[in-house]
Design a protein around this motif. Structure first.
Motif, PDB file in Angstrom:
ATOM      1  N   ILE A  18       2.605   0.337   0.441  1.00 47.25           N
ATOM      2  CA  ILE A  18       1.917   0.738   1.671  1.00 47.25           C
ATOM      3  C   ILE A  18       2.604   1.943   2.303  1.00 47.25           C
ATOM      4  N   LEU A  19       3.929   2.023   2.155  1.00 49.43           N
ATOM      5  CA  LEU A  19       4.632   3.193   2.676  1.00 49.43           C
ATOM      6  C   LEU A  19       4.321   4.385   1.774  1.00 49.43           C
ATOM      7  N   PRO A  20       3.684   5.435   2.286  1.00 53.73           N
ATOM      8  CA  PRO A  20       3.244   6.549   1.427  1.00 53.73           C
ATOM      9  C   PRO A  20       4.400   7.239   0.707  1.00 53.73           C
ATOM     10  N   GLY A  21       4.270   7.326  -0.597  1.00 52.76           N
ATOM     11  CA  GLY A  21       5.205   8.074  -1.415  1.00 52.76           C
ATOM     12  C   GLY A  21       4.502   9.274  -2.023  1.00 52.76           C
ATOM     13  N   PRO A  22       5.112   9.921  -3.030  1.00 50.83           N
ATOM     14  CA  PRO A  22       4.480  11.090  -3.645  1.00 50.83           C
ATOM     15  C   PRO A  22       3.096  10.811  -4.215  1.00 50.83           C
ATOM     16  N   GLY A  23       2.904   9.631  -4.823  1.00 55.43           N
ATOM     17  CA  GLY A  23       1.602   9.312  -5.411  1.00 55.43           C
ATOM     18  C   GLY A  23       0.506   9.195  -4.375  1.00 55.43           C
ATOM     19  N   VAL A  24       0.773   8.448  -3.313  1.00 57.99           N
ATOM     20  CA  VAL A  24      -0.220   8.299  -2.238  1.00 57.99           C
ATOM     21  C   VAL A  24      -0.488   9.640  -1.571  1.00 57.99           C
ATOM     22  N   THR A  25       0.565  10.400  -1.312  1.00 54.86           N
ATOM     23  CA  THR A  25       0.405  11.696  -0.660  1.00 54.86           C
ATOM     24  C   THR A  25      -0.465  12.635  -1.482  1.00 54.86           C
ATOM     25  N   ALA A  26      -0.200  12.691  -2.796  1.00 59.66           N
ATOM     26  CA  ALA A  26      -0.985  13.571  -3.657  1.00 59.66           C
ATOM     27  C   ALA A  26      -2.439  13.125  -3.723  1.00 59.66           C
ATOM     28  N   LEU A  27      -2.669  11.818  -3.802  1.00 59.17           N
ATOM     29  CA  LEU A  27      -4.031  11.303  -3.869  1.00 59.17           C
ATOM     30  C   LEU A  27      -4.805  11.605  -2.590  1.00 59.17           C
ATOM     31  N   VAL A  28      -4.212  11.320  -1.443  1.00 61.72           N
ATOM     32  CA  VAL A  28      -4.884  11.564  -0.162  1.00 61.72           C
ATOM     33  C   VAL A  28      -5.180  13.042   0.017  1.00 61.72           C
ATOM     34  N   VAL A  31      -8.171  13.968  -2.217  1.00 62.90           N
ATOM     35  CA  VAL A  31      -9.447  13.429  -1.733  1.00 62.90           C
ATOM     36  C   VAL A  31      -9.906  14.183  -0.488  1.00 62.90           C
ATOM     37  N   LEU A  32      -8.973  14.513   0.390  1.00 61.02           N
ATOM     38  CA  LEU A  32      -9.340  15.244   1.602  1.00 61.02           C
ATOM     39  C   LEU A  32      -9.912  16.616   1.287  1.00 61.02           C
ATOM     40  N   THR A  33      -9.405  17.230   0.231  1.00 61.58           N
ATOM     41  CA  THR A  33      -9.819  18.600  -0.068  1.00 61.58           C
ATOM     42  C   THR A  33     -10.863  18.713  -1.167  1.00 61.58           C
ATOM     43  N   ARG A  34     -10.944  17.721  -2.054  1.00 67.53           N
ATOM     44  CA  ARG A  34     -11.865  17.818  -3.181  1.00 67.53           C
ATOM     45  C   ARG A  34     -12.830  16.637  -3.282  1.00 67.53           C
ATOM     46  N   GLY A  35     -12.692  15.673  -2.402  1.00 71.96           N
ATOM     47  CA  GLY A  35     -13.574  14.519  -2.450  1.00 71.96           C
ATOM     48  C   GLY A  35     -13.025  13.414  -3.319  1.00 71.96           C
ATOM     49  N   ALA A  36     -13.714  12.275  -3.307  1.00 68.66           N
ATOM     50  CA  ALA A  36     -13.234  11.078  -4.006  1.00 68.66           C
ATOM     51  C   ALA A  36     -13.503  11.111  -5.504  1.00 68.66           C
ATOM     52  N   GLN A  37     -14.333  12.040  -5.974  1.00 68.37           N
ATOM     53  CA  GLN A  37     -14.609  12.110  -7.407  1.00 68.37           C
ATOM     54  C   GLN A  37     -13.318  12.423  -8.157  1.00 68.37           C
ATOM     55  N   VAL A 156      -3.461  -4.968  -9.719  1.00 66.66           N
ATOM     56  CA  VAL A 156      -4.385  -5.211  -8.605  1.00 66.66           C
ATOM     57  C   VAL A 156      -3.848  -4.615  -7.313  1.00 66.66           C
ATOM     58  N   ILE A 157      -2.566  -4.809  -7.033  1.00 65.72           N
ATOM     59  CA  ILE A 157      -1.994  -4.309  -5.777  1.00 65.72           C
ATOM     60  C   ILE A 157      -1.942  -2.787  -5.776  1.00 65.72           C
ATOM     61  N   ALA A 158      -1.488  -2.193  -6.887  1.00 65.65           N
ATOM     62  CA  ALA A 158      -1.397  -0.729  -6.936  1.00 65.65           C
ATOM     63  C   ALA A 158      -2.774  -0.079  -6.807  1.00 65.65           C
ATOM     64  N   SER A 159      -3.747  -0.583  -7.563  1.00 61.34           N
ATOM     65  CA  SER A 159      -5.088   0.005  -7.486  1.00 61.34           C
ATOM     66  C   SER A 159      -5.722  -0.265  -6.131  1.00 61.34           C
ATOM     67  N   GLY A 160      -5.469  -1.443  -5.550  1.00 58.36           N
ATOM     68  CA  GLY A 160      -6.039  -1.764  -4.246  1.00 58.36           C
ATOM     69  C   GLY A 160      -5.496  -0.891  -3.133  1.00 58.36           C
ATOM     70  N   TYR A 165      -6.410   3.907   0.380  1.00 57.57           N
ATOM     71  CA  TYR A 165      -6.045   5.228   0.889  1.00 57.57           C
ATOM     72  C   TYR A 165      -7.122   6.266   0.536  1.00 57.57           C
ATOM     73  N   ALA A 166      -7.657   6.175  -0.689  1.00 56.81           N
ATOM     74  CA  ALA A 166      -8.685   7.123  -1.109  1.00 56.81           C
ATOM     75  C   ALA A 166      -9.952   6.973  -0.277  1.00 56.81           C
ATOM     76  N   VAL A 167     -10.357   5.742  -0.015  1.00 59.60           N
ATOM     77  CA  VAL A 167     -11.553   5.504   0.805  1.00 59.60           C
ATOM     78  C   VAL A 167     -11.346   6.031   2.216  1.00 59.60           C
ATOM     79  N   ALA A 168     -10.178   5.767   2.799  1.00 57.17           N
ATOM     80  CA  ALA A 168      -9.892   6.247   4.152  1.00 57.17           C
ATOM     81  C   ALA A 168      -9.902   7.776   4.203  1.00 57.17           C
ATOM     82  N   ALA A 169      -9.331   8.410   3.166  1.00 55.32           N
ATOM     83  CA  ALA A 169      -9.313   9.874   3.137  1.00 55.32           C
ATOM     84  C   ALA A 169     -10.724  10.437   2.976  1.00 55.32           C
ATOM     85  N   ALA A 170     -11.552   9.771   2.148  1.00 55.63           N
ATOM     86  CA  ALA A 170     -12.928  10.237   1.945  1.00 55.63           C
ATOM     87  C   ALA A 170     -13.728  10.151   3.241  1.00 55.63           C
ATOM     88  N   ARG A 171     -13.512   9.105   4.018  1.00 56.24           N
ATOM     89  CA  ARG A 171     -14.213   8.973   5.292  1.00 56.24           C
ATOM     90  C   ARG A 171     -13.737  10.013   6.293  1.00 56.24           C
TER      91      ARG A 171
END
Length: 206
Positions: A18-28, A31-37, A156-160, A165-171
């Motif tokens: 839950i604490l954002p690391g490099p993976g979460v940061t890069a994903l968000v 998604v913010l700049t290119r969308g969830a695709q 399950v936990i990692a993908s969840g 985070y991806a859904v929140a960024a897309a919204r």
């Protein structure tokens, strides 16, 4: 495995992710700049990396991982270099409408490898598993069924968490419509990706 051990493992792993690391940061940022695709491919790569580190820890292969430490350093550098390349592309990208930005995403294979490299290049992941697993189960008596249960929890936990985070960024992305807002979002994403790359480069092996 008993339910208490599984819940302890799940709670600890969830708290770390839950604490954002490099993976979460890069994903968000992406998604913010290119969308969830393409986000599912990135998440799949991230999960694959987590499962590999978990397998190394659970099967007692930490010594082998240490032997190939140079390989993982190279993976970390390659992942950071790709994030820096993406950061530059975002910084210099024109402020296109959201639909146009989604029209030409990076390939799924490249995004998968990016997620994989970010996790494999993070030695703190195996350090976490090596510290946690002995408190949950006696690795000398870990059964295939117990291994499968723990691996399923990791996936399950990692993908969840990353999916949330991806859904929140897309919204959040839908709030940005003007060219100026899009430009600021692109450059903010570029800074976030560059920061994730820097975090990967300064990490040291445990």
């Amino acid at each position: 495995m008993d339910r208490a051990s599984l819940l302890l493992f799940a709670a600890a792993y969830l708290a770390v992710l839950i604490l954002p690391g490099p993976g979460v940061t890069a994903l968000v940022a992406r998604v913010l700049t290119r969308g969830a695709q393409g986000a599912p491919a990135f998440i799949a790569g991230f999960v694959a990396g987590a499962l590999l580190w978990f397998t190394v820890a659970a099967t007692g292969l930490a010594a082998i991982a240490a032997t190939f430490a140079v390989l993982f350093v190279a993976i970390r550098i390659a992942g950071a270099a790709y994030l820096l390349r993406l950061a530059w592309k975002l910084w210099t990208a024109p402020a296109r409408p959201a639909a146009a930005a989604d029209a030409s995403p990076d390939s799924n294979a490249r995004l998968f490898l990016t997620g994989l490299a970010i996790n494999l290049g993070n030695p703190k992941v195996i350090a976490f598993f090596l510290a946690l697993l002995p408190t949950v189960v006696d690795l000398r008596t870990l059964t295939p069924a117990g291994f499968a249960e723990l691996a399923l929890l990791v996936a399950v936990i990692a993908s969840g968490v990353l999916g949330a985070y991806a859904v929140a960024a897309a919204r959040a992305r839908r709030l940005f419509a003007s060219p100026r807002a899009l430009r600021l979002m692109n450059r903010g994403g570029a800074v976030a990706m560059a920061g994730a790359a820097a975090a990967m480069l300064v990490r040291r092996n445990p």
